[in-house]
Write a protein that holds these residues in place. Structure first.
Motif, PDB file in Angstrom:
ATOM      1  N   ASP A  23      48.743  57.142  78.120  1.00  0.00           N
ATOM      2  CA  ASP A  23      49.823  56.243  78.515  1.00  0.00           C
ATOM      3  C   ASP A  23      51.116  56.684  77.824  1.00  0.00           C
ATOM      4  O   ASP A  23      51.239  56.582  76.606  1.00  0.00           O
ATOM      5  CB  ASP A  23      49.455  54.817  78.122  1.00  0.00           C
ATOM      6  CG  ASP A  23      50.466  53.784  78.587  1.00  0.00           C
ATOM      7  OD1 ASP A  23      51.506  54.168  79.159  1.00  0.00           O
ATOM      8  OD2 ASP A  23      50.206  52.593  78.369  1.00  0.00           O
ATOM      9  N   VAL A  24      52.076  57.154  78.600  1.00  0.00           N
ATOM     10  CA  VAL A  24      53.335  57.657  78.058  1.00  0.00           C
ATOM     11  C   VAL A  24      54.135  56.539  77.393  1.00  0.00           C
ATOM     12  O   VAL A  24      54.824  56.772  76.400  1.00  0.00           O
ATOM     13  CB  VAL A  24      54.159  58.363  79.158  1.00  0.00           C
ATOM     14  CG1 VAL A  24      55.512  58.803  78.642  1.00  0.00           C
ATOM     15  CG2 VAL A  24      53.395  59.554  79.703  1.00  0.00           C
ATOM     16  N   GLU A  25      54.043  55.315  77.905  1.00  0.00           N
ATOM     17  CA  GLU A  25      54.761  54.193  77.288  1.00  0.00           C
ATOM     18  C   GLU A  25      54.250  53.916  75.877  1.00  0.00           C
ATOM     19  O   GLU A  25      55.034  53.662  74.957  1.00  0.00           O
ATOM     20  CB  GLU A  25      54.640  52.944  78.159  1.00  0.00           C
ATOM     21  CG  GLU A  25      55.417  53.031  79.448  1.00  0.00           C
ATOM     22  CD  GLU A  25      55.234  51.802  80.329  1.00  0.00           C
ATOM     23  OE1 GLU A  25      54.696  50.778  79.841  1.00  0.00           O
ATOM     24  OE2 GLU A  25      55.628  51.871  81.496  1.00  0.00           O
ATOM     25  N   GLN A  26      52.937  53.967  75.704  1.00  0.00           N
ATOM     26  CA  GLN A  26      52.359  53.778  74.367  1.00  0.00           C
ATOM     27  C   GLN A  26      52.767  54.920  73.444  1.00  0.00           C
ATOM     28  O   GLN A  26      53.042  54.709  72.264  1.00  0.00           O
ATOM     29  CB  GLN A  26      50.824  53.694  74.444  1.00  0.00           C
ATOM     30  CG  GLN A  26      50.324  52.442  75.103  1.00  0.00           C
ATOM     31  CD  GLN A  26      50.556  51.218  74.232  1.00  0.00           C
ATOM     32  OE1 GLN A  26      50.443  51.261  73.018  1.00  0.00           O
ATOM     33  NE2 GLN A  26      50.902  50.112  74.867  1.00  0.00           N
ATOM     34  N   GLU A  27      52.807  56.126  73.987  1.00  0.00           N
ATOM     35  CA  GLU A  27      53.251  57.275  73.194  1.00  0.00           C
ATOM     36  C   GLU A  27      54.689  57.069  72.744  1.00  0.00           C
ATOM     37  O   GLU A  27      55.025  57.318  71.582  1.00  0.00           O
ATOM     38  CB  GLU A  27      53.154  58.572  74.000  1.00  0.00           C
ATOM     39  CG  GLU A  27      53.696  59.762  73.238  1.00  0.00           C
ATOM     40  CD  GLU A  27      54.196  60.884  74.117  1.00  0.00           C
ATOM     41  OE1 GLU A  27      55.165  61.553  73.704  1.00  0.00           O
ATOM     42  OE2 GLU A  27      53.639  61.094  75.208  1.00  0.00           O
ATOM     43  N   GLU A  28      55.535  56.586  73.653  1.00  0.00           N
ATOM     44  CA  GLU A  28      56.936  56.359  73.315  1.00  0.00           C
ATOM     45  C   GLU A  28      57.068  55.314  72.206  1.00  0.00           C
ATOM     46  O   GLU A  28      57.882  55.459  71.285  1.00  0.00           O
ATOM     47  CB  GLU A  28      57.726  55.943  74.553  1.00  0.00           C
ATOM     48  CG  GLU A  28      59.202  55.964  74.344  1.00  0.00           C
ATOM     49  CD  GLU A  28      59.985  55.835  75.646  1.00  0.00           C
ATOM     50  OE1 GLU A  28      61.187  56.152  75.616  1.00  0.00           O
ATOM     51  OE2 GLU A  28      59.407  55.428  76.673  1.00  0.00           O
TER      52      GLU A  28
END
Length: 124
Positions: A23-28
């Motif tokens: 999940d890119v949002e969690q990474e961000e």
């Protein structure tokens, strides 16, 4: 990094399921938190598993974040593989001492060989 043979069958299925979880949002969110704790930006600003891997692979930023949270982690700046993996291991040791459950941590190879970047994000 060692060259791994291409996966087939069940191995390929497992790898694709792990990649689908990312999940890119969690990474961000993890990036923003780490940058706020350390007080400097990550070296690679490219979102996604590849960029996050490139920014954290040598373990230096992880050790800096551990030090910012009260640890006294000495880390290596060498580009040698075993020194970079040692940095990652020192961060994981700090996390355990900090009170994280061992089941919430990632394995060194998860980050260094980009085997399970989602677990790295979850840990951070």
């Amino acid at each position: 990094m060692a060259s791994r043979p291409r996966e087939y069958g069940l191995s390929a299925e497992v790898k694709s399921k792990m990649a689908a979880k990312y999940d890119v949002e969690q990474e961000e969110m993890a990036r923003v938190w780490m940058e706020a704790v350390v007080g400097e930006p990550l070296s690679d600003q490219t979102l996604g598993a590849d960029g996050f891997h490139a920014a954290l692979k040598n373990g230096q930023f992880l050790c800096k974040s551990a030090n910012a949270l009260g640890g006294a982690v000495k880390f290596n700046t060498s580009a040698m593989a075993f020194k970079q993996m040692e940095n990652i291991g020192k961060f994981l040791e700090f996390c355990e001492k900090y009170g994280m459950n061992k089941t919430d941590l990632f394995q060194t190879v998860d980050l260094y060989e980009k085997q399970n970047m989602w677990q790295v994000v979850l840990c951070i």
